[in-house]
Design an enzyme around this catalytic site. Structure first.
Site, short mmCIF file in Angstrom:
data_model
loop_
_atom_site.label_atom_id
_atom_site.label_comp_id
_atom_site.label_asym_id
_atom_site.label_seq_id
_atom_site.Cartn_x
_atom_site.Cartn_y
_atom_site.Cartn_z
N SER A 1 0.82 -1.21 0.00
CA SER A 1 0.00 0.00 0.00
C SER A 1 0.85 1.26 0.00
CB SER A 1 -0.93 0.01 1.21
OG SER A 1 -1.86 -1.05 1.16
N GLY B 1 -4.19 -2.21 -1.02
CA GLY B 1 -3.37 -1.87 -2.17
C GLY B 1 -3.16 -0.38 -2.30
N GLY C 1 -2.68 3.48 -4.51
CA GLY C 1 -3.24 4.25 -5.60
C GLY C 1 -4.63 4.79 -5.34
N CYS D 1 -9.15 -2.10 3.55
CA CYS D 1 -8.36 -0.99 3.05
C CYS D 1 -8.77 -0.62 1.61
CB CYS D 1 -6.87 -1.33 3.14
SG CYS D 1 -5.79 0.12 2.96
N GLN E 1 -12.62 0.51 -0.36
CA GLN E 1 -12.91 1.54 -1.35
C GLN E 1 -13.46 0.92 -2.64
OE1 GLN E 1 -9.07 3.43 -1.59
NE2 GLN E 1 -9.03 3.75 0.63
N ASN F 1 -3.41 2.43 6.89
CA ASN F 1 -2.52 2.99 5.88
C ASN F 1 -3.35 3.31 4.65
OD1 ASN F 1 -0.59 3.63 3.99
ND2 ASN F 1 0.10 1.52 3.70
N GLY G 1 -4.79 6.81 2.05
CA GLY G 1 -4.88 8.23 1.74
C GLY G 1 -6.17 8.62 1.07
N PHE G 2 -7.04 7.62 0.78
CA PHE G 2 -8.35 7.85 0.19
C PHE G 2 -9.42 7.25 1.09
CE2 PHE G 2 -5.38 8.11 -3.27
CZ PHE G 2 -5.88 9.09 -4.11
N HIS H 1 -6.72 -2.39 8.93
CA HIS H 1 -6.03 -3.65 8.69
C HIS H 1 -6.22 -4.61 9.87
CE1 HIS H 1 -3.57 -2.68 5.05
NE2 HIS H 1 -3.88 -1.46 5.44
N GLU I 1 -5.48 -7.64 9.92
CA GLU I 1 -4.34 -8.56 9.98
C GLU I 1 -3.15 -7.93 10.68
OE1 GLU I 1 -2.94 -5.91 6.85
OE2 GLU I 1 -4.89 -6.64 7.48
#
Length: 529
Positions: A48, A229, A231, A257, A261, A299, A301-302, A347, A349
């Site tokens: 990520s 992941g 992007g 994560c 989205q 983690n 950013g979107f 997360h 995990e």
């Protein structure tokens, strides 16, 4: 560190100067910060973080070196690494090399020795932005480096999951008896996620990001997993379309994560870029159905657009926003009400981080047990009125939510704590029915006994009296105009009343010799200076 100059250059023109750490050269990406004080190896190998320059807020990094067990992918994923004080020595029984050696071997350009506090405050105020790390032959005039950073691609609109997905499908076998088979779409999956599923008797088939629905039909899984992941999720048209086809087949689905989205966009929700994102291992999340708060590893950013507890209609039935972050109200979870799917933005995990949310894997197993897949291969059994992904809905088909019940906003009911039975005795141990209601109430859980001497008893007296007796005022402490302390002789600084008539400092006995230090000249005692 080599001692060579290295620069962290931000797109707004701010430049931080430090020393080269890791590989020497140039690296461009998005500057972000993570607040985790541990788990730097897991952070560096988390897909990520692909094409991001990571700043560690923890001041000292690298104490435990680098080992062969904690990687979360096949290589270091970050574009660059920024730390304040790299450890000079790695000390851990599992360590096989130092952190800097690992960075250098894998070609990751880093910078150390900068004021990471100032850099993080700058990013908090201005937001995550494009940046570059430069050292060695890549150094150039400041204006040239800033322009080079500004010419680099932005994270908004970045299609990155294809760069971190597996090239070929592989299988992680179940531990013990195989209970279920799950198809996991690898858009940046971490190694620990299949392990967590395998430990629960799940055989995990990790599939490339461009997998078609026909491969899912052929596998006939009991569940479908959407991984984390990198992007912008707005670029993930392929995974979104595949997710819509999975939802039509009512295959139980779990996403984390980036997967949260993807599910959100598959359900018709929008996504947006956060100012500086959530990155760390101590971020709180509220589950609105129960009021439970979990401390999570994050983690991203979107985020998915929405409000806490919001219900909304989808082509597959009603859905709901189930989790939010109390720090900023960011959506942290979604779930289908009429179809078997849920996801979270954080997360469970961990790796690294707390295990508060590990039970979500158990929920996924329960979901698969309660919703066995009953579709017939590629034919599928879509929900009534569902439209296959990639097709246009007829103009006369009516509203997409026709026939669905009107959703209601969920009101979270907080549990009422039972105070228990009323007390039957007073603070001093007497039965309540014998206590004089007009008597002065005791000042604490135990009765205060007045001391018999001039000094207060430290075991029973109020703390302020004991403090007055122990902390004695030095002349002139609280009144520069009264250096002799005559106005409040013997008092305590900040108090007006005398405590004792003993002088301060205490006089030295006449027969006590001056203090000496070896052959040095006699020195006054500390309290006599």
């Amino acid at each position: 560190m080599t001692g060579n100059t290295a620069l962290l250059v931000l797109e707004d023109g701010r430049i931080f100067r430090g020393e080269s750490f890791g590989a020497v050269g140039e690296s461009l990406g998005e500057a972000v910060f993570t607040t985790g004080m541990t788990g730097y190896q897991e952070t560096l190998t988390d897909p990520s973080y692909h094409r991001q320059i990571v700043l560690q807020t923890a001041p000292q990094i690298g104490n435990t070196g680098w080992n062969t067990e904690d990687d979360e992918s096949a290589r270091i994923q970050v574009a660059g690494y920024v730390v304040r004080d790299p450890s000079r020595r790695a000390s851990n029984w599992r360590s096989t090399s130092s952190l800097e050696d690992a960075l250098r071997t894998q070609g990751v350009v880093g910078v150390a020795g900068i004021d990471t506090r100032a850099a993080v405050r700058h990013l908090r105020e201005r937001g995550a932005m494009r940046a570059g790390v430069f050292s060695g032959p890549s150094l150039a005039p400041d204006e040239s480096l800033v322009e080079r950073v500004r010419q680099s691609p932005s994270m908004e609109g970045a299609d990155l999951y294809g760069a971190v997905t597996t090239e070929k499908a592989y299988v992680v076998p179940a531990v013990g008896e195989r209970r279920f088979v799950v198809a996991a779409l690898d858009v940046g999956i971490k190694f620990n996620t299949p392990r967590m599923l395998a430990a629960r008797g799940v055989e995990v088939h990790v599939l490339p990001a461009d997998t078609a629905i026909e491969a899912i039909d052929e596998l006939r899984p009991d569940g479908f997993f959407l991984a984390n992941g990198p992007g912008d999720p707005a670029t993930a048209d392929g995974p979104v379309a595949l997710t819509q086809q999975v939802l039509q087949r009512r295959i139980p689905l779990f996403g984390i994560c980036f997967g949260n989205q993807i599910l959100g966009r598959a359900l018709g929700r929008g996504t947006y870029k956060l100012r500086y994102g959530h990155r760390g291992i101590n971020i709180p999340v509220i589950e609105h159905a129960t009021g439970r708060v979990a401390i999570t590893s994050q983690n991203h950013g979107f985020a998915v657009a929405g409000e806490a507890g919001e219900r909304f209609r989808t082509p597959y039935g009603n859905a709901q926003i189930t989790h939010t972050c109390p720090n900023d109200g960011c959506v942290e979870g979604l779930a289908g009400i009429d179809f078997p799917a849920f996801s979270v933005q954080y997360h469970p995990e961990a790796a690294a981080g707390p295990h508060d949310a590990a039970d979500l894997f158990d929920r996924f197993v329960t979901l698969m047990a309660e919703h066995p897949v009953g579709y017939g291969g590629a034919a599928g059994v879509p929900l009534p009125g569902a439209v296959p992904a990639g097709t246009d809905r007829p103009a006369d088909a009516g509203p997409i939510d026709a026939g669905l019940p009107e959703p209601e906003r969920v009101e979270v009911e907080r549990p009422v704590l039972d105070p228990g039975p009323a007390p039957t005795v007073s603070n001093d141990g007497r039965p309540l029915d014998t206590v004089d209601a007009d008597a002065e109430a005791p000042t604490g859980p135990f009765p205060v006994v007045a001391p018999s001497g001039s000094e207060p008893d430290p075991l029973t007296a109020p703390f302020s009296d004991v403090e007055d007796a122990l902390v004695r005022r030095r002349p002139g402490d609280d009144d520069p105009s009264d250096p002799a302390g005559t106005a409040h002789a013997g008092g305590v600084a900040g108090r007006s009343g005398p405590v004792t008539d003993r002088p301060w400092p205490p006089p030295r006995p006449d027969d006590e010799p001056p203090t000496t230090h070896g052959d040095a000249t006699a020195q006054p005692r500390q309290e006599d200076r």
